[in-house]
Write an enzyme that holds these catalytic residues in place. Sequence first.
Site, PDB file in Angstrom:
ATOM      1  N   GLU A 277      46.430  41.807  42.100  1.00 45.67           N
ATOM      2  CA  GLU A 277      46.850  41.761  40.698  1.00 45.67           C
ATOM      3  C   GLU A 277      48.355  41.595  40.566  1.00 45.67           C
ATOM      4  O   GLU A 277      48.849  41.062  39.580  1.00 45.67           O
ATOM      5  CB  GLU A 277      46.408  43.054  39.974  1.00 45.67           C
ATOM      6  CG  GLU A 277      45.397  42.787  38.903  1.00 45.67           C
ATOM      7  CD  GLU A 277      44.921  44.021  38.158  1.00 45.67           C
ATOM      8  OE1 GLU A 277      45.634  45.041  38.108  1.00 45.67           O
ATOM      9  OE2 GLU A 277      43.813  43.971  37.610  1.00 45.67           O
ATOM     10  N   HIS A 298      30.556  43.231  63.179  1.00 42.13           N
ATOM     11  CA  HIS A 298      29.193  42.727  63.340  1.00 42.13           C
ATOM     12  C   HIS A 298      28.771  41.845  62.166  1.00 42.13           C
ATOM     13  O   HIS A 298      27.603  41.495  62.030  1.00 42.13           O
ATOM     14  CB  HIS A 298      28.222  43.901  63.529  1.00 42.13           C
ATOM     15  CG  HIS A 298      28.520  44.672  64.789  1.00 42.13           C
ATOM     16  ND1 HIS A 298      27.760  44.574  65.923  1.00 42.13           N
ATOM     17  CD2 HIS A 298      29.535  45.520  65.090  1.00 42.13           C
ATOM     18  CE1 HIS A 298      28.280  45.339  66.868  1.00 42.13           C
ATOM     19  NE2 HIS A 298      29.364  45.931  66.383  1.00 42.13           N
ATOM     20  N   LYS A 413      38.023  38.847  29.254  1.00 39.45           N
ATOM     21  CA  LYS A 413      37.769  39.795  28.153  1.00 39.45           C
ATOM     22  C   LYS A 413      37.579  39.042  26.839  1.00 39.45           C
ATOM     23  O   LYS A 413      36.701  39.363  26.045  1.00 39.45           O
ATOM     24  CB  LYS A 413      38.949  40.769  28.011  1.00 39.45           C
ATOM     25  CG  LYS A 413      39.065  41.750  29.154  1.00 39.45           C
ATOM     26  CD  LYS A 413      40.153  42.774  28.857  1.00 39.45           C
ATOM     27  CE  LYS A 413      40.491  43.576  30.087  1.00 39.45           C
ATOM     28  NZ  LYS A 413      41.718  44.351  29.929  1.00 39.45           N
TER      29      LYS A 413
HETATM   30  O1  PA5 Z   1      46.487  47.944  37.213  1.00 37.19           O
HETATM   31  C1  PA5 Z   1      46.168  47.841  36.040  1.00 37.19           C
HETATM   32  O2  PA5 Z   1      47.009  47.902  35.128  1.00 37.19           O
HETATM   33  C2  PA5 Z   1      44.721  47.659  35.630  1.00 37.19           C
HETATM   34  O3  PA5 Z   1      43.889  47.628  36.745  1.00 37.19           O
HETATM   35  C3  PA5 Z   1      44.259  48.782  34.725  1.00 37.19           C
HETATM   36  O4  PA5 Z   1      44.453  50.015  35.391  1.00 37.19           O
HETATM   37  C4  PA5 Z   1      42.793  48.620  34.335  1.00 37.19           C
HETATM   38  O5  PA5 Z   1      42.579  47.380  33.746  1.00 37.19           O
HETATM   39  C5  PA5 Z   1      42.369  49.718  33.378  1.00 37.19           C
HETATM   40  O6  PA5 Z   1      43.140  49.704  32.237  1.00 37.19           O
HETATM   41  P1  PA5 Z   1      43.217  50.946  31.271  1.00 37.19           P
HETATM   42  O7  PA5 Z   1      43.831  52.079  32.021  1.00 37.19           O
HETATM   43  O8  PA5 Z   1      44.060  50.507  30.130  1.00 37.19           O
HETATM   44  O9  PA5 Z   1      41.802  51.282  30.839  1.00 37.19           O
END
Ligand code: PA5
Length: 424
Positions: A277, A298, A413
């Site tokens: 990310e 394996h 989303k």
């Molecule tokens: O690293 C990040 O910012 C994301 O993975 C969020 O943690 C994830 O999308 C969850 O978001 P939120 O805490 O707003 O529910």
Amino acid sequence: MIKVRLDKAHLEENILDYQESVDKAHNWLHEHNGKGSDFTGWVEWPVTYDKEEYARIKEVGKEIHENADVFLVCGIGGSYLGARSAIEFLQGLYSDRKPEIIFVGNTFSSTYISQVMKHIEGKSVYVDVISKSGTTTETSISFRLLKQYVEKHFPGEASKRIIATTDKHKGTLKALADKEGYREFVVPDNIGGRYSVFTAVGLLPIAAAGIDIDELMKGSFDAMNDLSVREIDKNPAYQYAVARRVLENSGKCAEMFVSYDLGTTMMAEWWKQLFGESEGKEGKGILPVSATFSTDLHSMGQFIQQGRKLLFETVLCVGKPIEDMVFPGDEENLDNMNYLAGKSIDWVNKMAMEGTIDAHVNTGNVPNILIELPDQTAYSYGYLIYFFFLACGVTCYMLDINPFNQPGVEVYKKNMFALLGKPE
Ligand code: PA5
């Protein structure tokens, strides 16, 4: 504390030649003036964290540890991967952990959700709903079910049994928690989900599992100090950060995080999120993948040894495991295994690692980065996580990427909300 060993034969450039680029990245992070600098609060967090909140985390964690049969941690992505990785890394998969900890709010799987709801019937439950935005759909669906469950089965106790970890000031979850009188913890404004392990997001579930979070924070603090030097030859996090870029320059487009303990599988999931990310944007980045050896030798071993040469391996070698045992002898030796009698199982694992690295590097031509951690303690976990945060920030800045946003996640989303008929 942490040693990074580079397989020099496969590095086509000298990592020390990247000092100028590392200096820039180092300054952007530590002076908080690079891309996404609003989210670099994690850099000094091991000293700046809110001490009053930290004391409350320990108190509530202890209460949950002592009173819950089941503790449900409801969150997705950065709101659960850190806690889960810590608990499994530090306690293993079949420890006699109490309470049972179940991670929910991270899926739309109707089977998983329905089975968890049945599984908790008749048990004393506590819930920690964790969402920075307060609106994440996976988390909201599971939380509504759990909220109704707690209200029905523990009348008048919801404010004791439900804890909300969210934004300090705003959001749907914040408003709901205020109205219901839940105990609240904060996801700091200047720390994003995947960098939040050392905040209440990670610490409350970790404390509730009975893990010493003081030790974990001490590890992060020492890492912050030890890894604050800018010289590549003195800073293992920067050696790792640069080696990734050098290997990418030589054509490697995937990095496989390898460990030799099934308890580390969730750490690999956390690591994939951190690097994937943070780095995967603007058409750039190394694809983070993972394997747990020898299990996956394996299944994936064949490809790594002889398949397309697209990846390098980053191997986490942990010196002392949580537990070990001696392999017994057998009078009849029908299975022909007596040659290992008297050896420890961890020794066998380490020999498997040595043999595999040799095979992959020297015969398979797969470059290797070895990260050595002395043991599987809370201190070492805290140290390692900070090491990865820092390496990730620097390696992304070397690509001129903002490591702290995730604009691409919004696309699915938008489509999903349209299909679900979510009101604007
Ligand atoms: O690293 C990040 O910012 C994301 O993975 C969020 O943690 C994830 O999308 C969850 O978001 P939120 O805490 O707003 O529910």
